[in-house]
Scaffold this active site. Structure first.
Site, PDB file in Angstrom:
ATOM      1  N   TYR A  11      34.609  42.057  36.388  1.00  0.00           N
ATOM      2  CA  TYR A  11      34.458  40.748  35.996  1.00  0.00           C
ATOM      3  C   TYR A  11      35.217  39.864  37.233  1.00  0.00           C
ATOM      4  O   TYR A  11      35.363  38.729  36.859  1.00  0.00           O
ATOM      5  CB  TYR A  11      35.062  40.688  34.514  1.00  0.00           C
ATOM      6  CG  TYR A  11      36.613  41.026  34.544  1.00  0.00           C
ATOM      7  CD1 TYR A  11      36.785  42.444  33.980  1.00  0.00           C
ATOM      8  CD2 TYR A  11      37.553  40.046  34.784  1.00  0.00           C
ATOM      9  CE1 TYR A  11      38.068  42.804  34.083  1.00  0.00           C
ATOM     10  CE2 TYR A  11      38.898  40.876  34.992  1.00  0.00           C
ATOM     11  CZ  TYR A  11      39.099  42.103  34.573  1.00  0.00           C
ATOM     12  OH  TYR A  11      40.219  42.559  34.618  1.00  0.00           O
ATOM     13  N   GLY A  12      35.770  40.455  37.976  1.00  0.00           N
ATOM     14  CA  GLY A  12      36.541  39.653  38.978  1.00  0.00           C
ATOM     15  C   GLY A  12      36.342  39.778  40.407  1.00  0.00           C
ATOM     16  O   GLY A  12      35.136  39.681  40.794  1.00  0.00           O
ATOM     17  N   THR A  13      37.219  40.089  41.123  1.00  0.00           N
ATOM     18  CA  THR A  13      37.030  40.297  42.583  1.00  0.00           C
ATOM     19  C   THR A  13      36.340  41.436  42.958  1.00  0.00           C
ATOM     20  O   THR A  13      35.804  41.347  44.002  1.00  0.00           O
ATOM     21  CB  THR A  13      38.598  40.528  43.256  1.00  0.00           C
ATOM     22  OG1 THR A  13      38.927  41.868  42.563  1.00  0.00           O
ATOM     23  CG2 THR A  13      39.438  39.521  43.147  1.00  0.00           C
ATOM     24  N   LEU A  14      35.938  42.130  41.994  1.00  0.00           N
ATOM     25  CA  LEU A  14      35.022  43.344  42.352  1.00  0.00           C
ATOM     26  C   LEU A  14      33.320  42.780  42.182  1.00  0.00           C
ATOM     27  O   LEU A  14      32.576  43.663  42.660  1.00  0.00           O
ATOM     28  CB  LEU A  14      34.857  44.763  41.394  1.00  0.00           C
ATOM     29  CG  LEU A  14      36.205  45.342  41.742  1.00  0.00           C
ATOM     30  CD1 LEU A  14      36.695  46.199  40.561  1.00  0.00           C
ATOM     31  CD2 LEU A  14      36.171  46.150  43.033  1.00  0.00           C
ATOM     32  N   GLU A  79      43.378  48.784  41.485  1.00  0.00           N
ATOM     33  CA  GLU A  79      43.949  47.820  40.472  1.00  0.00           C
ATOM     34  C   GLU A  79      45.355  48.516  39.989  1.00  0.00           C
ATOM     35  O   GLU A  79      45.680  48.005  38.907  1.00  0.00           O
ATOM     36  CB  GLU A  79      42.680  48.294  39.185  1.00  0.00           C
ATOM     37  CG  GLU A  79      41.489  47.726  39.740  1.00  0.00           C
ATOM     38  CD  GLU A  79      40.936  46.408  40.242  1.00  0.00           C
ATOM     39  OE1 GLU A  79      42.285  45.549  40.025  1.00  0.00           O
ATOM     40  OE2 GLU A  79      40.131  46.043  40.703  1.00  0.00           O
TER      41      GLU A  79
HETATM   42  N1  PCA Z   1      39.282  43.275  39.824  1.00  0.00           N
HETATM   43  C1  PCA Z   1      38.715  44.024  38.917  1.00  0.00           C
HETATM   44  C2  PCA Z   1      39.762  43.728  37.613  1.00  0.00           C
HETATM   45  C3  PCA Z   1      40.110  42.473  38.008  1.00  0.00           C
HETATM   46  C4  PCA Z   1      39.766  42.166  39.473  1.00  0.00           C
HETATM   47  O1  PCA Z   1      39.987  41.132  40.105  1.00  0.00           O
HETATM   48  C5  PCA Z   1      37.228  43.578  38.355  1.00  0.00           C
HETATM   49  O2  PCA Z   1      36.523  42.908  39.206  1.00  0.00           O
HETATM   50  O3  PCA Z   1      36.737  43.856  37.175  1.00  0.00           O
END
Ligand code: PCA
Length: 123
Positions: A11-14, A79
């Protein structure tokens, strides 16, 4: 799906187009997904953290990826699982993933005084 692959909710940087997406470069995109209500994102300083919040009505938007075991090891290191920054745990998702056991990274520390980002992080 190859037997060793595991489905992960990100949900984030991935996510595609985001700063850590190269960690998923050789992995397989499965689809866009949303969690059940009861989860929310908080701003941690250029990246988000997902936590359970019982009164949240909307859930969190993200993507499902099929990852191989070596990639999963790299994601867990990224993470900070062993330092307890995030923990990888089952995420309840809406259809079409509702009946599947899919894990995502939950922020493992306090979000007190962190900005509430709602259900979607745009980078
Ligand atoms: N990376 C992981 C967890 C939070 C983040 O920035 C993600 O993208 O799910």
């Amino acid at each position: 799906m190859k037997t060793a692959e595991k489905l992960i909710f990100v949900y984030g940087t991935l996510k595609r187009g985001c700063s850590n997406h190269h960690f998923l470069a050789e992995q397989r995109f499965v689809g866009e997904a949303r969690t059940a209500p009861g989860f929310r994102l908080y701003e941690l300083g250029g990246y988000p953290g997902m936590v359970a919040k019982t009164d949240d009505p909307d859930g969190v938007t993200g993507e499902i990826w099929a990852v191989d075991p070596a990639a999963l090891v790299r994601l867990d290191a990224l993470e900070g699982l062993s330092e307890g920054v995030y923990r990888r745990e089952l995420v309840p998702l809406l259809a079409p993933f509702a009946d599947q056991r899919i894990e995502g990274y939950f922020y493992n520390r306090s979000v007190e005084h962190r900005r509430d980002l709602g259900g979607e992080w745009r980078g």
